[in-house]
Design an enzyme around this catalytic site. Structure first.
Site, PDB file in Angstrom:
ATOM      1  N   TYR A   7       0.832  -1.314  -0.215  1.00  0.00           N
ATOM      2  CA  TYR A   7      -0.056   0.060  -0.314  1.00  0.00           C
ATOM      3  C   TYR A   7       0.663   1.600   0.487  1.00  0.00           C
ATOM      4  O   TYR A   7       0.198   2.427  -0.385  1.00  0.00           O
ATOM      5  CB  TYR A   7      -0.991  -0.152   1.156  1.00  0.00           C
ATOM      6  CG  TYR A   7      -0.257  -0.038   2.175  1.00  0.00           C
ATOM      7  CD1 TYR A   7       0.610   0.578   3.192  1.00  0.00           C
ATOM      8  CD2 TYR A   7      -0.063  -0.962   3.156  1.00  0.00           C
ATOM      9  CE1 TYR A   7       1.216   0.988   3.795  1.00  0.00           C
ATOM     10  CE2 TYR A   7       0.753  -1.687   4.600  1.00  0.00           C
ATOM     11  CZ  TYR A   7       1.041  -0.382   4.819  1.00  0.00           C
ATOM     12  OH  TYR A   7       2.239  -1.254   6.468  1.00  0.00           O
ATOM     13  N   GLY A   8       2.441   1.106   0.366  1.00  0.00           N
ATOM     14  CA  GLY A   8       2.641   2.248  -0.046  1.00  0.00           C
ATOM     15  C   GLY A   8       4.153   2.208  -0.819  1.00  0.00           C
ATOM     16  O   GLY A   8       3.796   2.635  -2.091  1.00  0.00           O
ATOM     17  N   THR A   9       5.301   2.544  -0.266  1.00  0.00           N
ATOM     18  CA  THR A   9       5.962   2.858  -2.171  1.00  0.00           C
ATOM     19  C   THR A   9       6.450   1.366  -2.638  1.00  0.00           C
ATOM     20  O   THR A   9       7.212   1.849  -3.195  1.00  0.00           O
ATOM     21  CB  THR A   9       7.661   3.169  -0.457  1.00  0.00           C
ATOM     22  OG1 THR A   9       7.732   2.330   0.404  1.00  0.00           O
ATOM     23  CG2 THR A   9       7.311   4.573   0.555  1.00  0.00           C
ATOM     24  N   LEU A  10       6.295   0.530  -2.401  1.00  0.00           N
ATOM     25  CA  LEU A  10       6.581  -0.192  -2.830  1.00  0.00           C
ATOM     26  C   LEU A  10       5.640  -0.577  -4.330  1.00  0.00           C
ATOM     27  O   LEU A  10       5.682  -2.101  -5.167  1.00  0.00           O
ATOM     28  CB  LEU A  10       6.157  -2.022  -2.671  1.00  0.00           C
ATOM     29  CG  LEU A  10       7.510  -1.885  -1.277  1.00  0.00           C
ATOM     30  CD1 LEU A  10       7.267  -2.670   0.192  1.00  0.00           C
ATOM     31  CD2 LEU A  10       9.019  -2.624  -1.823  1.00  0.00           C
ATOM     32  N   GLU A  82      11.202  -4.917   5.368  1.00  0.00           N
ATOM     33  CA  GLU A  82       9.949  -3.653   6.535  1.00  0.00           C
ATOM     34  C   GLU A  82      10.685  -3.554   7.470  1.00  0.00           C
ATOM     35  O   GLU A  82       9.529  -3.315   8.792  1.00  0.00           O
ATOM     36  CB  GLU A  82       8.952  -4.830   5.992  1.00  0.00           C
ATOM     37  CG  GLU A  82       8.044  -4.543   4.653  1.00  0.00           C
ATOM     38  CD  GLU A  82       7.475  -3.078   4.024  1.00  0.00           C
ATOM     39  OE1 GLU A  82       8.241  -2.082   4.395  1.00  0.00           O
ATOM     40  OE2 GLU A  82       7.353  -2.796   3.026  1.00  0.00           O
TER      41      GLU A  82
END
EC number: 4.3.2.8
Length: 156
Positions: A7-10, A82
């Site tokens: 849901y983020g920087t990936l 992570e």
């Protein structure tokens, strides 16, 4: 292969997507888009403006993201990337499929109850209490209106 929801920087177009397509780290195949079935607070926090999904089910928004099928090598890389289990914890969460490109087409996603799949998600239960008071987002974009520029690891 395991299913992972990011849901983020990936996500595609975000600063760390390069890791998802680096086959030296393992295999990650884009399957589709979805959002969490339960609501969670998605905050941007810390001095590096990192997106965190706080493990507080029922609070916040249905968080949008991407579903990937990953091999064991990529899953191990993601755990390390992570900071699992200290910074983030990898847990199974229910994800509502919105758009499906995976093998078997929509049928595979529909085979799950009402298009809901269980995916590994990196969320956190280990956060400073003041993060609960930060603004909650339903979707993350490193160059979004929030104005909080993500700081790449290489620049920290």
């Amino acid at each position: 292969m395991a299913r992972v929801f990011v849901y983020g920087t990936l996500k595609k177009g975000q600063p760390n997507y390069k890791h998802m397509i680096n086959t030296a780290k393992g295999l990650a195949k884009f399957q589709g888009r979805g959002h969490t079935v339960e609501k969670y607070p998605l905050v941007i926090a810390g001095k590096y403006n990192i997106p965190y999904m706080l493990n507080i089910p029922g609070t916040g928004h249905h968080v949008a993201g991407e579903i990937y099928s990953v091999d064991e090598q990529m899953l191990q890389f993601l755990d390390e990337f992570e900071g699992c289990p200290d910074m983030y914890q990898r847990t199974l969460k229910r994800i509502q499929v919105v758009e499906w490109e995976g093998k078997g087409g929509v049928g595979e996603a529909r085979a799950a109850a009402d298009g809901v799949l269980e995916c590994f998600v990196y969320s956190t239960a280990t956060y400073p209490p003041e993060w609960v008071g930060l603004p909650y987002y339903d979707s993350y974009d490193s160059s979004g209106k929030h104005g909080l520029s993500y700081v790449l690891r290489e620049s920290r």
